[in-house]
Design a protein around this motif. Structure first.
Motif, mmCIF file in Angstrom:
data_model
loop_
_atom_site.group_PDB
_atom_site.id
_atom_site.type_symbol
_atom_site.label_atom_id
_atom_site.label_comp_id
_atom_site.label_asym_id
_atom_site.label_seq_id
_atom_site.Cartn_x
_atom_site.Cartn_y
_atom_site.Cartn_z
ATOM 1 N N ARG A 114 0.849 -1.198 0.000
ATOM 2 C CA ARG A 114 0.000 0.000 0.000
ATOM 3 C C ARG A 114 0.883 1.245 0.000
ATOM 4 O O ARG A 114 1.580 1.516 0.982
ATOM 5 N N PRO A 115 0.833 2.032 -1.079
ATOM 6 C CA PRO A 115 1.657 3.250 -1.116
ATOM 7 C C PRO A 115 1.419 4.182 0.072
ATOM 8 O O PRO A 115 2.353 4.840 0.528
ATOM 9 N N SER A 116 0.197 4.209 0.600
ATOM 10 C CA SER A 116 -0.086 5.082 1.742
ATOM 11 C C SER A 116 0.655 4.634 3.005
ATOM 12 O O SER A 116 0.842 5.430 3.937
ATOM 13 N N ASP A 117 1.087 3.370 3.054
ATOM 14 C CA ASP A 117 1.852 2.856 4.192
ATOM 15 C C ASP A 117 3.364 2.918 3.955
ATOM 16 O O ASP A 117 4.137 2.609 4.858
ATOM 17 N N GLY A 121 11.030 7.915 0.200
ATOM 18 C CA GLY A 121 12.324 7.341 -0.155
ATOM 19 C C GLY A 121 12.204 5.952 -0.744
ATOM 20 O O GLY A 121 13.107 5.486 -1.423
ATOM 21 N N THR A 122 11.076 5.268 -0.479
ATOM 22 C CA THR A 122 10.835 3.981 -1.132
ATOM 23 C C THR A 122 10.161 4.247 -2.476
ATOM 24 O O THR A 122 9.586 5.326 -2.700
ATOM 25 N N ILE A 123 10.227 3.275 -3.362
ATOM 26 C CA ILE A 123 9.616 3.437 -4.681
ATOM 27 C C ILE A 123 8.118 3.678 -4.548
ATOM 28 O O ILE A 123 7.571 4.614 -5.149
ATOM 29 N N ARG A 124 7.438 2.857 -3.767
ATOM 30 C CA ARG A 124 5.987 3.034 -3.613
ATOM 31 C C ARG A 124 5.642 4.285 -2.817
ATOM 32 O O ARG A 124 4.631 4.926 -3.076
ATOM 33 N N GLY A 125 6.469 4.638 -1.847
ATOM 34 C CA GLY A 125 6.231 5.852 -1.073
ATOM 35 C C GLY A 125 6.348 7.107 -1.912
ATOM 36 O O GLY A 125 5.611 8.072 -1.720
ATOM 37 N N ASP A 126 7.267 7.103 -2.857
ATOM 38 C CA ASP A 126 7.489 8.279 -3.699
ATOM 39 C C ASP A 126 6.623 8.281 -4.958
ATOM 40 O O ASP A 126 6.225 9.348 -5.429
ATOM 41 N N LEU A 127 6.356 7.102 -5.526
ATOM 42 C CA LEU A 127 5.733 7.041 -6.848
ATOM 43 C C LEU A 127 4.376 6.340 -6.893
ATOM 44 O O LEU A 127 3.656 6.460 -7.874
ATOM 45 N N ASN A 134 0.208 -0.005 -7.810
ATOM 46 C CA ASN A 134 1.359 0.209 -6.927
ATOM 47 C C ASN A 134 2.704 -0.030 -7.603
ATOM 48 O O ASN A 134 3.664 -0.381 -6.964
ATOM 49 N N LEU A 135 2.724 0.165 -8.912
ATOM 50 C CA LEU A 135 3.943 0.071 -9.708
ATOM 51 C C LEU A 135 4.474 -1.343 -9.746
ATOM 52 O O LEU A 135 5.484 -1.646 -10.217
#
Length: 135
Positions: A114-117, A121-127, A134-135
């Protein structure tokens, strides 16, 4: 000489010991949303900068049969049909990353599903946009 993401460049006996460590390989898919948004290069670059090596990479269109095999553990779950429809909707970049602790390093670099979690700096956190894209 040998490079490891945790220790940097090593030489001599340390390098020889590290080279004997089990080298892991892990599959990474830059999913349709990442390819469509033009983020494949950014994602691959971030993974390469961890010190892991690309053992293979291919742009491919996933068939219904391959999607069914890949996501077999999710068959019967409510989200399964949408998952298969999404992964087969357009091309993906499939790559194999290789190196000591490859699985752990890729998971840490990608971040939680989950990008919201996912941390910045992580791929999912940034993108990442949402859990289904979720890429």
């Amino acid at each position: 000489m040998f490079f490891t993401p945790r220790l940097g460049w090593q030489t001599g006996t340390t390098a020889e010991r590290l080279m004997k460590m089990a080298v892991e390989r892990t599959l990474v898919l830059v999913k349709p949303d990442g390819v469509q948004r033009g983020l494949a290069g950014e994602i691959v670059g971030r993974l390469e900068r961890t010190g892991l090596r690309i053992a293979g990479m291919k742009l491919l269109q996933i068939s219904d049969g391959l999607a069914a095999r890949h996501y077999a553990e999710h068959k019967g779950k409510t989200f399964y049909p949408g998952l298969v429809k999404f992964i087969t909707s357009s091309p993906v970049v499939a790559l194999v990353m290789e190196g000591p602790d490859a699985v752990k390093i890729v998971r840490k670099t990608m971040g939680p599903t989950r990008p919201s979690d996912a941390a910045p700096g992580t791929i999912r956190g940034d993108l990442g946009v949402d859990v289904g894209r979720n890429l």
